[in-house]
Each structure stands twice: as C-alpha cells, then as structure tokens.
Motif scaffolding. Sequence first.
Motif, PDB file in Angstrom:
ATOM      1  N   VAL A   1      57.547  51.734  60.245  1.00  0.00           N
ATOM      2  CA  VAL A   1      56.284  51.064  61.050  1.00  0.00           C
ATOM      3  C   VAL A   1      54.942  51.605  60.799  1.00  0.00           C
ATOM      4  CG1 VAL A   1      55.428  50.178  63.357  1.00  0.00           C
ATOM      5  CG2 VAL A   1      57.790  49.836  62.671  1.00  0.00           C
ATOM      6  N   ILE A   2      55.030  52.737  61.037  1.00  0.00           N
ATOM      7  CA  ILE A   2      53.569  53.683  60.771  1.00  0.00           C
ATOM      8  C   ILE A   2      53.250  53.581  59.479  1.00  0.00           C
ATOM      9  CG2 ILE A   2      52.521  55.820  60.910  1.00  0.00           C
ATOM     10  CD1 ILE A   2      54.540  56.682  63.220  1.00  0.00           C
ATOM     11  N   LEU A   3      54.059  53.685  58.529  1.00  0.00           N
ATOM     12  CA  LEU A   3      53.476  53.445  57.003  1.00  0.00           C
ATOM     13  C   LEU A   3      53.154  52.434  56.643  1.00  0.00           C
ATOM     14  CD1 LEU A   3      56.430  55.510  55.151  1.00  0.00           C
ATOM     15  CD2 LEU A   3      53.995  56.155  55.436  1.00  0.00           C
ATOM     16  N   PHE A   4      53.599  51.071  57.280  1.00  0.00           N
ATOM     17  CA  PHE A   4      53.144  49.634  57.223  1.00  0.00           C
ATOM     18  C   PHE A   4      51.750  49.565  57.643  1.00  0.00           C
ATOM     19  CE2 PHE A   4      52.824  45.184  58.595  1.00  0.00           C
ATOM     20  CZ  PHE A   4      53.133  44.788  57.358  1.00  0.00           C
ATOM     21  N   GLY A   5      51.653  50.271  58.907  1.00  0.00           N
ATOM     22  CA  GLY A   5      50.319  50.129  59.458  1.00  0.00           C
ATOM     23  C   GLY A   5      49.224  50.805  58.719  1.00  0.00           C
ATOM     24  N   ILE A   6      49.625  52.011  58.112  1.00  0.00           N
ATOM     25  CA  ILE A   6      48.489  52.808  57.365  1.00  0.00           C
ATOM     26  C   ILE A   6      48.225  51.871  56.049  1.00  0.00           C
ATOM     27  CG2 ILE A   6      48.463  54.790  55.943  1.00  0.00           C
ATOM     28  CD1 ILE A   6      49.986  56.323  57.677  1.00  0.00           C
ATOM     29  N   LEU A   7      49.222  51.227  55.274  1.00  0.00           N
ATOM     30  CA  LEU A   7      48.746  50.574  54.330  1.00  0.00           C
ATOM     31  C   LEU A   7      48.038  49.347  54.712  1.00  0.00           C
ATOM     32  CD1 LEU A   7      52.416  50.518  52.729  1.00  0.00           C
ATOM     33  CD2 LEU A   7      50.388  51.068  51.670  1.00  0.00           C
ATOM     34  N   LEU A   8      48.264  48.740  55.729  1.00  0.00           N
ATOM     35  CA  LEU A   8      47.129  47.676  56.332  1.00  0.00           C
ATOM     36  C   LEU A   8      45.971  48.085  56.492  1.00  0.00           C
ATOM     37  CD1 LEU A   8      49.516  45.709  58.933  1.00  0.00           C
ATOM     38  CD2 LEU A   8      48.775  44.978  56.676  1.00  0.00           C
ATOM     39  N   MET A   9      45.751  49.242  57.006  1.00  0.00           N
ATOM     40  CA  MET A   9      44.557  49.971  57.409  1.00  0.00           C
ATOM     41  C   MET A   9      43.732  50.262  56.003  1.00  0.00           C
ATOM     42  SD  MET A   9      43.635  53.368  59.157  1.00  0.00           S
ATOM     43  CE  MET A   9      44.432  54.488  58.072  1.00  0.00           C
TER      44      MET A   9
ATOM     45  N   LEU B   1      44.097  48.715  53.211  1.00  0.00           N
ATOM     46  CA  LEU B   1      43.704  47.334  52.490  1.00  0.00           C
ATOM     47  C   LEU B   1      42.496  46.730  53.499  1.00  0.00           C
ATOM     48  CD1 LEU B   1      47.232  45.778  52.119  1.00  0.00           C
ATOM     49  CD2 LEU B   1      45.640  46.674  50.233  1.00  0.00           C
ATOM     50  N   TRP B   2      42.536  46.819  54.682  1.00  0.00           N
ATOM     51  CA  TRP B   2      41.425  46.210  55.445  1.00  0.00           C
ATOM     52  C   TRP B   2      40.120  47.096  55.078  1.00  0.00           C
ATOM     53  CZ3 TRP B   2      38.299  48.915  59.036  1.00  0.00           C
ATOM     54  CH2 TRP B   2      37.254  48.137  59.505  1.00  0.00           C
ATOM     55  N   TRP B   3      40.199  48.463  55.061  1.00  0.00           N
ATOM     56  CA  TRP B   3      39.084  49.173  54.687  1.00  0.00           C
ATOM     57  C   TRP B   3      38.681  48.959  53.497  1.00  0.00           C
ATOM     58  CZ3 TRP B   3      39.434  54.921  52.460  1.00  0.00           C
ATOM     59  CH2 TRP B   3      38.261  55.241  52.174  1.00  0.00           C
ATOM     60  N   ASN B   4      39.402  48.595  52.476  1.00  0.00           N
ATOM     61  CA  ASN B   4      38.997  48.013  51.115  1.00  0.00           C
ATOM     62  C   ASN B   4      38.246  46.832  51.076  1.00  0.00           C
ATOM     63  OD1 ASN B   4      39.113  48.272  48.148  1.00  0.00           O
ATOM     64  ND2 ASN B   4      39.958  46.391  48.460  1.00  0.00           N
ATOM     65  N   PHE B   5      38.686  45.885  51.865  1.00  0.00           N
ATOM     66  CA  PHE B   5      38.123  44.485  51.916  1.00  0.00           C
ATOM     67  C   PHE B   5      36.766  44.705  52.699  1.00  0.00           C
ATOM     68  CE2 PHE B   5      42.798  42.801  51.799  1.00  0.00           C
ATOM     69  CZ  PHE B   5      42.609  42.725  50.234  1.00  0.00           C
ATOM     70  N   ALA B   6      36.727  45.371  53.564  1.00  0.00           N
ATOM     71  CA  ALA B   6      35.490  45.831  54.426  1.00  0.00           C
ATOM     72  C   ALA B   6      34.414  46.118  53.615  1.00  0.00           C
ATOM     73  CB  ALA B   6      35.760  46.554  55.773  1.00  0.00           C
ATOM     74  N   LEU B   7      34.690  47.098  52.569  1.00  0.00           N
ATOM     75  CA  LEU B   7      33.923  47.909  51.630  1.00  0.00           C
ATOM     76  C   LEU B   7      33.211  46.728  50.910  1.00  0.00           C
ATOM     77  CD1 LEU B   7      35.306  51.355  50.952  1.00  0.00           C
ATOM     78  CD2 LEU B   7      33.220  50.725  52.208  1.00  0.00           C
ATOM     79  N   LYS B   8      34.119  45.904  50.418  1.00  0.00           N
ATOM     80  CA  LYS B   8      33.637  44.961  49.419  1.00  0.00           C
ATOM     81  C   LYS B   8      32.908  43.844  50.020  1.00  0.00           C
ATOM     82  CE  LYS B   8      37.805  43.515  47.871  1.00  0.00           C
ATOM     83  NZ  LYS B   8      38.770  42.765  47.059  1.00  0.00           N
TER      84      LYS B   8
END
Length: 507
Positions: A248-256, A258-265
């Motif tokens: 669960v934690i690893l899945f959350g990190i992956l989402l974070m 991905l979200w960080w990358n989209f925010a930068l774009k």
Amino acid sequence: MEEKNGTKVIKVAGDNNFPPFEFLQNGTYQGFNVDILNSVSIETGVTFEFHPMPWEEALKALENGQVDAIQGMKYSRERAKLYEFSEPYFTSAQGIFVRKQNYTIFSPRDLAGHKVSVQRGDISGEVLRHVNKAHMIKVENQAEALRLLLDGEVDAFVGNQITGQYVLQHSDRYDEIKIVGDPIDPTDYGLAVLKKNKELLETINEGIRQIKRNGTYKKIERKWFGEYIYPHYFLLEEMLTYILTGAVILFGILLMILWWNFALKRELRKRIDDYQKTMDELARKDRLQSLGQLVAGIAHEIRNPITTILSYSQMLPQKYDNREYREFFSEHVAEEVRRLNRLINDLLDFARQRPPERTAFNLLDLVQAVHLYFHPLIKEKAIRVHLDVPPSLYLWADPQQIKQVMINVFKNAIDAMNGGGSLAISAKRNGEFVEVTIADSGEGINSDDLSKVFEPFFSRKPGGVGLGLSICYQLIEENSGSINIQSKKGEGTSVLLKIPSAGENTS
C-alpha cells in the motif's frame, strides 16, 4: 489373492530401487511403503507377500495377474482407467532436475528439444508426452536416470522429487544438481489393483484408516521423512500484514511521484512562450524519459522481493509439512519484507522536499560522530582510518542532511573493502567552501559506470537499491554545495564534497 493356513495372502509388487519409498538393501526389502503395508497387516490380519522388481516389470506382473496389487502408485486420470486405488496415504510430486550450470530449463515446456531421462513406466512419461520434441531416454530406475544427468548424457531428469534428492544425498553428489520450477502435479499416492480386484481394497482401506487413527502412520512418516515443526499462526499473519502494508505504501509513493510530475508539467506550460516552445518540448521529452526510468527502476526493485515472496508462498501449501522449508520460508520472506521496508525508506528520503535548515556547525565533530557510528563495522573488517580534519573548520549547512550524506559515503567506502583496507578523511578550506575528501582503497568503479552513479536505481552492489548517491547529490545541491567522484577499477575511490563554509574558529 490366496489363502495359506486360513490367512489371506495378497501378493504385492513394488519397485526394487525407489528409495525411500521401497528399495532393496543388503538383501532386505524396506521403505515407507513396506512399513505401511506391514502395519496394515498387523491391524487386519492380512498377509502381504512382497515381490520387489523393476517398476516396468511390476506393472506387467499386475496386468498378467502374477501379483494382486502394486504397493505404491501415484494417481492420474490415465491410470484410473486401468486401476482402482486405495485411500491415499501420501502426496507425490515430480520434479525437474538439471545440472547446476544449466540456466535454460525452468519448467516442463522448456524441455522441448532436450534429452530427458525418465524411469520406464513412471508417471513422468505422461508429463513429457505433452511436451513437443522432448527426447525421452527411458531407463530401469530413477537412480540410473539421475546417473545419466550427472554424467552429462542428458539435459534433464524428470522423476519423484523425494527419491531424486535421496539418491543424490546418498551418492554425495548433491552439490552438482538443482531442482527447477514448481513441483509437478502434487497428487494422491496409494496402493493400486486391477479394477476386477477392487474388493481387495476394502480390507486395505480399513487398515490404512486404523493406522492413521492410532498414530502408527505418523511414526512411519517421521521415520522416513522426518519430524515436522509447525510455524506459529500469528507469525505468518504478522508477515502477511507487513507485506500488504508495504504494498500500500509503495503504491502511494508511486502515485505521489506521478502527481509531482504532472504538477511540474502544468507549471512549466504556464511559463513557456513562443520562443521557448522548441526547447521546452525537448525538455519535456527528457523529463518523461527520466520518469520512465525512475518508475521502471521502482517497479524492478519492488517486483524482485514480491516475486520471491509469491514463489515461496505458492509452494508453501505443498511443503507446509517440511520443517526445513518452513524455516527457509520464514527467514527469506522476512528478509524480503525488510528489503521492501528499506526501499520504502530510501524512496521517502529521495522524494521528500524538505528545505535545508542551515546553521554553523563543526566539521570535525560531525566526522567523528559518523566514524563512531561505523566503528564496529570498521573494526570487524580491519579497516585502517586516517583523519586529517582541522578542528577549526565550520560548515554553513543543514547538519542532519550533511550527516546523512557522510553516512552514505562512509557506508559505500566500507562496503567496497571486504578484505580490509584504508579509509582517509581529510578537509581544507578553499575560498567560500570547505572541501572534504573521503578516499578508500576498495575495489573501485568501472569507468563506464562512473557517469551513472548519481542516477536513481543504478547500483552494482548485490542487494543495493541505487538511491544512496542520488540522495547525496540532491542534499548537497540543496545546501549549495557539490559532490564529485573519481575512481578506477581496482585502485579505490575518492569522493570530494564542497560545502559552504561558515568561517573558522581559531580560539
């Protein structure tokens, strides 16, 4: 079936070389199956007359009516068309045996095009009939089939897992062979008769049930296969909890990430103008490629322990009664969970965006604290340490972040010196910076790898995640410093840290 002196006599054929189930040794017919039928004889009064012979001859003897039964046979649908089976008293599984240096065969389908030794009449033949172009070499017994593999005359041997391991251990050649893939078709195992003689099974089944009720069966099982120690239920439950929590934690990190990358774009798109469109498009492609490498690295590091845990867990139901496998399962699954936990901690350190809290602090105090932290490991590896850090040097940076950098660099240096060596830490002031050099006499780094050491998930260290130097690079950059590595394979490594100076205290 005959009667002698008023006693029922059942003629039973068995393999003369199928240890530990049934085999001749020093003129005595013995084994797990023999003990089972002798115990059934005591319970029922039926006498079993044993006829040991090669397995293929045993099958023919049953078909020709020369014997009434075969004392141990694995159930299959094809065999059920010819024979009636007693109540099962064991679970039999086949395995694929190959030489240790073989890395091309991992499952039954990989046997296509290879020479495979099997015992004549053995159920392994049914398995291989479904493998196209597998060349079967049939021999009298499983010991002979294994010898062909040991002598390099075939590429693999398919046979009973327990018998194969027994023969290898007693021939003192166990270290030359390995078992690959999952156990093949774990299935019921019991006594077999022709369909016309199925009434013989009524008495035999009652005897089997009786020895299971009175504990005789367990004694025979322990005699030939060992004592079982069952794992604590709560330990398995706790391990499963850790695995699920980690996932669960690893899945959350992956989402974070991905979200960080989209925010930068999104932010970059707001600031670009017509003149920058071409350059920004190139930069965007580069970021996507880096993200792909980052996600691929995370997926790879997660998949390895999860694949290992899944493989061991799938085999647990079949090997649950094997003490050595449970101990192996508990140790290795727990280690894979700890490995996942270390990966999570490294990912959190890598993704955390905490700005540095700069303050002035003494460099020598920090270096001595890190040295003390690693002192037991340094002493264990017989590493000589030389400190040349003036006590007057002070840094202007976040002390905790610089300490983390020092710990990672020290650890890499110590890991590179398994056979002892020297570790030298020196420092001097150069303008507005303090230059700290950490040099070891370890194995060094290949020139091709030197340009990649700061990339996330790049590591040549066994079991390494490849985030340590990436975190160091990030923390040094955030503290307005720099890190540089020079190394040659076989000549050691030197790490140069440039950190802002807070001046010198000469008092």
